[in-house]
Design a protein around this motif. Sequence first.
Motif, PDB file in Angstrom:
ATOM      1  N   TYR A 104       0.767  -1.153  -0.037  1.00 13.84           N
ATOM      2  CA  TYR A 104      -0.012   0.067  -0.188  1.00 13.84           C
ATOM      3  C   TYR A 104       0.743   1.253  -0.074  1.00 13.84           C
ATOM      4  O   TYR A 104       0.562   2.155  -0.700  1.00 13.84           O
ATOM      5  N   SER A 105       1.847   1.201   0.892  1.00 19.21           N
ATOM      6  CA  SER A 105       2.635   2.620   0.932  1.00 19.21           C
ATOM      7  C   SER A 105       3.475   2.745  -0.191  1.00 19.21           C
ATOM      8  O   SER A 105       4.009   4.027  -0.874  1.00 19.21           O
ATOM      9  N   THR A 106       3.861   1.700  -0.999  1.00 19.23           N
ATOM     10  CA  THR A 106       4.914   1.984  -2.465  1.00 19.23           C
ATOM     11  C   THR A 106       3.793   2.034  -3.723  1.00 19.23           C
ATOM     12  O   THR A 106       4.259   2.578  -4.498  1.00 19.23           O
ATOM     13  N   GLU A 107       2.563   1.916  -3.353  1.00 19.09           N
ATOM     14  CA  GLU A 107       1.452   2.095  -4.317  1.00 19.09           C
ATOM     15  C   GLU A 107       1.533   1.129  -5.464  1.00 19.09           C
ATOM     16  O   GLU A 107       0.996   1.152  -6.640  1.00 19.09           O
ATOM     17  N   LYS A 108       2.317   0.097  -5.235  1.00 16.13           N
ATOM     18  CA  LYS A 108       2.677  -1.035  -6.356  1.00 16.13           C
ATOM     19  C   LYS A 108       1.365  -1.888  -6.422  1.00 16.13           C
ATOM     20  O   LYS A 108       1.477  -2.924  -7.272  1.00 16.13           O
ATOM     21  N   MET A 109       0.481  -1.731  -5.419  1.00 16.22           N
ATOM     22  CA  MET A 109      -0.473  -2.740  -5.381  1.00 16.22           C
ATOM     23  C   MET A 109      -1.788  -2.416  -6.483  1.00 16.22           C
ATOM     24  O   MET A 109      -2.683  -2.997  -6.465  1.00 16.22           O
ATOM     25  N   TRP A 110      -1.376  -1.346  -7.110  1.00 23.83           N
ATOM     26  CA  TRP A 110      -2.643  -0.768  -7.999  1.00 23.83           C
ATOM     27  C   TRP A 110      -2.188  -1.188  -9.486  1.00 23.83           C
ATOM     28  O   TRP A 110      -1.182  -1.147  -9.826  1.00 23.83           O
ATOM     29  N   LYS A 111      -3.222  -1.292 -10.184  1.00 21.25           N
ATOM     30  CA  LYS A 111      -3.052  -1.577 -11.745  1.00 21.25           C
ATOM     31  C   LYS A 111      -4.294  -0.807 -12.132  1.00 21.25           C
ATOM     32  O   LYS A 111      -5.207  -0.602 -11.902  1.00 21.25           O
ATOM     33  N   TYR A 112      -4.026  -0.540 -13.740  1.00 23.24           N
ATOM     34  CA  TYR A 112      -4.809  -0.021 -14.481  1.00 23.24           C
ATOM     35  C   TYR A 112      -5.340  -1.224 -15.583  1.00 23.24           C
ATOM     36  O   TYR A 112      -4.729  -2.051 -15.759  1.00 23.24           O
TER      37      TYR A 112
END
Length: 121
Positions: A104-112
């Motif tokens: 969550y803190s690195t924002e790598k858990m998100w995708k488009y």
Amino acid sequence: MLVKAVKAIALTSMVFSAGCASILNEDTQKVNVLSTSGEKFSGTIDGVPFEGPGVVEVKRANRDKVIVVDSSECAKETVMTKSVDPIFFVNVLSGGAFGSTTDYSTEKMWKYQDSITVSCK
């Protein structure tokens, strides 16, 4: 014996504190941006210019992104919605709260979306 125990504890801490998405995902994601007409167009995502149709590299973030197109023949704005990358859910089984927090803190858990279409005439 003590050295082995310390190494085991250190290794276990690293495994449980690292998030899967943080390790496996890059900071950016490649998205194929198309147009309904197949015509070429130019635009920006987060202020970064691109030419479409084509593959655009976007930075992962905990927010939706907006594709802003310059062409009068195309919709001025198209929203790219964020979603949680399935890799993140591996943390539920392995990393628990520590790995999930890291992702969550690195924002790598998100995708488009892998591919998004801009509406054009």
